[in-house]
Design a protein around this motif. Structure first.
Motif, mmCIF file in Angstrom:
data_model
loop_
_atom_site.group_PDB
_atom_site.id
_atom_site.type_symbol
_atom_site.label_atom_id
_atom_site.label_comp_id
_atom_site.label_asym_id
_atom_site.label_seq_id
_atom_site.Cartn_x
_atom_site.Cartn_y
_atom_site.Cartn_z
ATOM 1 N N MET A 162 -2.876 0.924 -1.993
ATOM 2 C CA MET A 162 -1.905 0.131 -1.468
ATOM 3 C C MET A 162 -0.517 1.016 -1.023
ATOM 4 O O MET A 162 -0.141 0.729 0.071
ATOM 5 C CB MET A 162 -1.186 -0.653 -2.628
ATOM 6 N N VAL A 163 -0.634 2.062 -1.614
ATOM 7 C CA VAL A 163 0.594 2.919 -1.257
ATOM 8 C C VAL A 163 0.341 3.810 0.131
ATOM 9 O O VAL A 163 0.844 3.824 1.019
ATOM 10 C CB VAL A 163 0.845 4.395 -2.325
ATOM 11 N N VAL A 164 -0.939 4.216 0.319
ATOM 12 C CA VAL A 164 -1.501 4.561 1.319
ATOM 13 C C VAL A 164 -1.198 3.683 2.544
ATOM 14 O O VAL A 164 -0.797 4.060 3.794
ATOM 15 C CB VAL A 164 -2.920 5.432 1.404
ATOM 16 N N LYS A 165 -1.957 2.638 2.473
ATOM 17 C CA LYS A 165 -1.591 1.568 3.395
ATOM 18 C C LYS A 165 -0.328 1.246 3.916
ATOM 19 O O LYS A 165 0.043 0.972 5.041
ATOM 20 C CB LYS A 165 -2.632 0.464 3.004
ATOM 21 N N GLY A 166 0.634 1.376 2.918
ATOM 22 C CA GLY A 166 1.990 1.058 3.360
ATOM 23 C C GLY A 166 2.564 2.244 4.016
ATOM 24 O O GLY A 166 3.501 1.893 4.939
ATOM 25 N N ALA A 167 2.158 3.515 3.738
ATOM 26 C CA ALA A 167 3.001 4.529 4.544
ATOM 27 C C ALA A 167 2.138 4.257 5.932
ATOM 28 O O ALA A 167 2.910 4.939 6.850
ATOM 29 C CB ALA A 167 2.085 5.789 3.969
ATOM 30 N N ARG A 168 0.830 4.102 5.995
ATOM 31 C CA ARG A 168 0.517 3.976 7.425
ATOM 32 C C ARG A 168 1.101 2.708 8.201
ATOM 33 O O ARG A 168 1.343 3.127 9.572
ATOM 34 C CB ARG A 168 -1.106 3.494 7.581
#
Length: 335
Positions: A162-168
């Protein structure tokens, strides 16, 4: 109850900060591929530092607390090895160049230490205010153990994090690394680099591991000072240990099973402790020396069995385990 003054806290934190500074300076001032010999020497150094602290602590505060420290240190060290598995997957997923892996690991360790310090304060406060938190922590560990065992042969999906997807979603990301920069300008537009995503992914993983490891170490001691020291000294050697055992990690095929057993055992220990204190003294407790023995035996059996199995069948490869089933890839879903 353990009595630790401001001076002892200050000295401990000072030593840890100094060791972290050494790690940080090495990684940032001299980015390079760490060889086996260098990683081995640093690993031995950090283990000896942790042992020396435990011996001094046991001699000055008593071996009841000394045993709790060593039990907590071994629990955190074993959980940290699983953390290394995920670090390897992150490095592989984002194809991190060798010369940047040093600084990425150092960042991950510092962030993990900060997160765990926060959760230690929160956990200690909750346990002091609400005794039923022992049951909550115990059930959390048992649930984690069950999930880890169910998905012991899987790998966490880093891109689905979720954190990586949010950063993208927040930043456009470049396809290539731009030196050691987190952000760069491409065609006049400011973009995040893959190195930024790597640090975001490691931050998310650190948070997840902190949520599991703090209840685990509170299962062997309720002293915040011991919890902090065990976590700090277990984390300090991770950077060197990563480069030392990166190849060996693939051979520890039963590590996830062993960790699931340890987490489940500590979860039961926490619930029994609550029952012994709050319900009836007739409910048995599991003494810390017994816990230490059980943990050591499980880790020994897991390591020996893993090495024997992979020697017999070299095609077997270890997985770090996951707390949830990995989602099928889009191509698989279309098929």
């Amino acid at each position: 109850m353990l009595e630790v003054g401001v001076l002892e806290w200050s000295i401990t934190i000072g030593v840890i900060v100094a060791l972290l500074a050494i790690d940080l300076l090495q990684a940032w001032l001299r980015p390079h591929k760490v060889g086996f010999k260098e990683a081995g020497l640093w690993s031995i150094f950090y283990i000896l530092v942790a042992i020396a602290f435990g011996v001094i602590f046991g001699l000055t505060q008593g071996w009841t607390f000394g045993t709790e420290y060593f039990a907590g240190y071994i629990v955190e060290k074993s959980l940290s090895v699983d953390n290394l598995f995920v670090f390897v997957i992150i490095m592989t997923t984002f194809a991190v160049p060798d010369k940047y892996q040093n600084e990425v690991l150092t960042f991950g360790i510092i962030l993990a230490l900060i997160m765990r310090a926060i959760f230690i304060l929160l956990g200690a406060t909750l346990l002091n205010l609400f005794s039923f938190m022992f049951v909550v922590f115990g059930l959390l560990l048992i649930y984690t153990a069950i999930q880890l065992y169910r998905h012991k042969d899987e790998e966490p999906d880093i891109e689905d994090n979720m954190v990586v997807k949010g950063a993208r979603k927040l930043f456009p990301v470049s396809e290539e690394y731009h030196g050691g920069k987190l952000f760069a300008k491409v065609d006049g537009r400011r973009v995040a680099t893959p190195l930024f995503l790597v640090l975001v992914a490691i931050g998310g993983i650190d948070l997840l591991f902190a949520l599991d490891s703090i209840p685990a170490v509170f299962g062997v001691t309720q002293e915040p000072y011991i919890v902090f020291a065990a976590n700090a000294f277990a984390l300090l050697g991770l950077r060197a240990l990563f480069f030392l055992v990166k190849g060996l990690l693939d051979r520890l095929i039963y590590l996830s099973t062993g960790l699931a057993l340890i987490l489940g055992f500590i979860g039961v220990k926490l619930i029994l402790h609550w029952g012994h204190v709050d319900i009836s003294p007739s409910i048995p407790e599991i003494p810390t020396p017994v816990s230490l023995g059980v943990i050591v035996v499980i880790l020994t059996i897991v390591t020996v069995a893993s090495l024997m199995a992979t020697k017999k069948d070299p095609s077997k490869t270890a997985k770090p385990g996951s707390l949830k089933a990995r989602k099928p890839q889009q191509s698989e879903q279309q098929n």
